[in-house]
Scaffold this active site. Structure first.
Site, short mmCIF file in Angstrom:
data_model
loop_
_atom_site.label_atom_id
_atom_site.label_comp_id
_atom_site.label_asym_id
_atom_site.label_seq_id
_atom_site.Cartn_x
_atom_site.Cartn_y
_atom_site.Cartn_z
N HIS A 18 34.77 -22.14 33.27
CA HIS A 18 35.37 -20.81 33.35
C HIS A 18 36.61 -20.84 34.26
CE1 HIS A 18 31.90 -18.36 31.64
NE2 HIS A 18 31.51 -19.62 31.58
N ASP A 115 34.82 -12.15 34.26
CA ASP A 115 33.94 -12.32 33.11
C ASP A 115 32.48 -11.94 33.41
OD1 ASP A 115 33.68 -14.61 34.68
OD2 ASP A 115 34.27 -16.00 33.11
N SER A 356 37.65 -27.11 24.44
CA SER A 356 37.66 -28.49 23.95
C SER A 356 37.96 -28.55 22.46
CB SER A 356 36.32 -29.17 24.24
OG SER A 356 36.12 -29.31 25.63
N GLY A 374 23.93 -21.65 23.71
CA GLY A 374 24.75 -20.45 23.82
C GLY A 374 25.88 -20.37 22.81
N GLN A 376 28.28 -22.24 22.21
CA GLN A 376 28.66 -23.48 21.54
C GLN A 376 28.09 -23.54 20.12
OE1 GLN A 376 27.14 -26.52 24.15
NE2 GLN A 376 28.37 -25.82 25.89
#
Length: 462
Positions: A18, A115, A356, A374, A376
């Site tokens: 983050h 966030d 990424s 999560g 991803q």
């Protein structure tokens, strides 16, 4: 566009995944003359000095992270602890609220970007500051899991509900397997910090802020952004891909340059699972054996599995001897951006962190996807299903376990010339790479982003 500048305070969740995207957007804003006050744990500042490309405009504000029972003394970020202790890092971050408030009173910024600190919108409102929920996860992921249609405050999530998208979700192939949905239930049940769940944090953050922002493009995820805008009834502002500019005179370490330079263009697999992800011992071994089985040269930058100090201690028997000269498994930080840009690298095996993925695509790397948890998982389905720019590694439907054969199969699918799946994926990925690589794309999105922020302040027409 108005030339008026503004000041932004940045308060990202204290995790490398983050903090880094927040310094990237800070650099983009500072490049246009805007002043940034960046809240960051005190002992973490030296790790970020080289990423601050505009020290005259970006000021690091040290944050003393209070000790919380159960955390190692001196722990500041999620990098300092195992995954099971991340909730306590969140508790510690929440305890910084009085000092953050005092700093904001003194700094008087126009905006505060945040966030997971769900208390920021109410605090900012009291101080006359606009709050922007700047998300480092994709709109597709937030729209799938954390929108009012999930009715989190009325009932607890169930596994069967989370296997399907929420009502009104844009047409998509995105859905969760049973084991993934089972894990996601915990986001709405387990505490993340003291007395609040992760899902509640995001729900409050998005409901109470003045605007929601993502680092993505309308052309890629516009329909998910529209859905979020309707769900939360507030502006969704896109910053574009926010590709990081390399530090001045950045060069790849000589040892890696020499090794990568010994291979033909686009023949090396780069495997990286980010700054936080640690695989279990069995899955770690299956992954590296899959890289070996592919027959291609590979560079794997992976954290040692939990409970293992040195990467060499967990490599399969005979692995080093069999892969000598064509394979590297390295357990520390590497210059990912520069490695992905190296001419010899042509494939990226990734955990599907959003930043990424964008870095790999802009560098024309084929994508092999092995999401871990999560957002991803949603990112992987977006890339492999909706956009068809990568291949996700097959897993056991009950426990999510992947094998070395599955890893090898996915690599060969994206690389083999005669594979129909590979042909389609490579063509789609090439189109998206070309789009993301346009020199004007990043700057035009940031200019529009600035203009819309100015509109929130009344500096110019939105």
């Amino acid at each position: 566009m108005s030339k008026k500048t503004f000041q932004v305070a940045m308060l990202p969740w204290f995790a490398m995944g983050h903090l880094i995207p927040y310094i990237n957007i800070s650099n983009k804003l500072a490049q246009r003359g805007h002043r940034i006050s960046f809240f960051i744990p005190t002992n973490t500042i030296p790790k970020f000095d080289h990423l601050n490309l505009h020290p005259d405009l970006i000021t690091f504000i040290p944050v003393n992270v209070p000790h919380v029972d159960g955390l190692p003394h001196g722990a500041e970020t999620t990098t300092d602890v195992s995954y099971v202790l991340h909730s306590l890092i969140m508790t510690a971050m929440d305890l910084t609220q009085p000092s953050i408030e005092a700093s904001l009173k003194h700094l008087k910024p126009h905006f505060v970007f945040f966030d997971l600190a769900h208390w920021i919108p109410a605090l900012a409102r009291r101080l006359g500051i606009k709050s922007v929920h700047y998300s480092v996860v994709s709109p597709a992921a937030l729209a799938y899991l954390f929108v009012p249609k999930r009715k989190l405050h009325e009932k607890q999530w169930t596994q069967s509900e989370l296997m399907k998208p929420p009502p009104g979700y844009p047409a998509s192939s995105i859905k969760l397997a049973s084991y993934e949905a089972r894990a996601a239930v915990g986001l709405g049940v387990n505490e993340f910090g003291s007395g609040i769940t992760f899902a509640e944090r995001l729900s409050i953050s998005c409901s109470d802020c003045d605007a929601i922002s993502f680092k993505t493009c309308t052309e890629i995820e516009g329909r998910f952004c529209d859905y979020i805008e309707k769900q939360y009834k507030k502006a969704v502002i896109l910053a574009g891909p926010v590709m990081p500019d390399p530090p001045p005179a950045a060069t790849l370490e000589e040892r890696w340059e020499k090794w990568l330079g010994s291979f033909e263009p686009k023949t090396v697999i780069f495997c990286s699972f980010g700054s936080e992800c640690r695989l279990g011992k069995e899955q770690f071994q299956e992954l590296v054996l899959g890289l070996e089985l592919s027959g291609m040269p590979f560079f794997a930058a992976l954290k040692p599995p939990l409970g293992v100090e040195k990467i060499e201690n967990i490599l399969p028997t005979g692995f080093l001897e069999r892969t000598q000269g064509r394979g590297i498994v390295y357990g520390d930080w590497v210059q990912q951006q520069l490695i992905l840009a190296h001419p010899s690298v042509g494939c990226n095996v990734t955990h599907c962190g959003y930043g990424s993925l964008l870095e790999a695509m802009i560098n024309e790397c084929e994508l092999v996807l092995i999401p871990q948890y999560g957002d991803q998982i949603i990112n992987s389905r977006l890339m492999s299903g909706d956009l068809e720019v990568g291949v996700e590694v097959e897993r056991d439907k009950e426990d999510g376990f992947f094998t070395s054969e599955g890893v090898c199969k996915a690599i060969r699918l994206v690389k083999e010339v005669d594979s129909e799946v590979g042909k389609k994926v490579r063509a789609n990925r090439a189109k998206l790479s070309e789009f993301l690589s346009r020199k004007s794309l990043d700057s035009s999105y940031i200019d529009s982003f600035v203009q819309k922020l100015q509109g929130l302040l009344g500096m110019t027409s939105p």
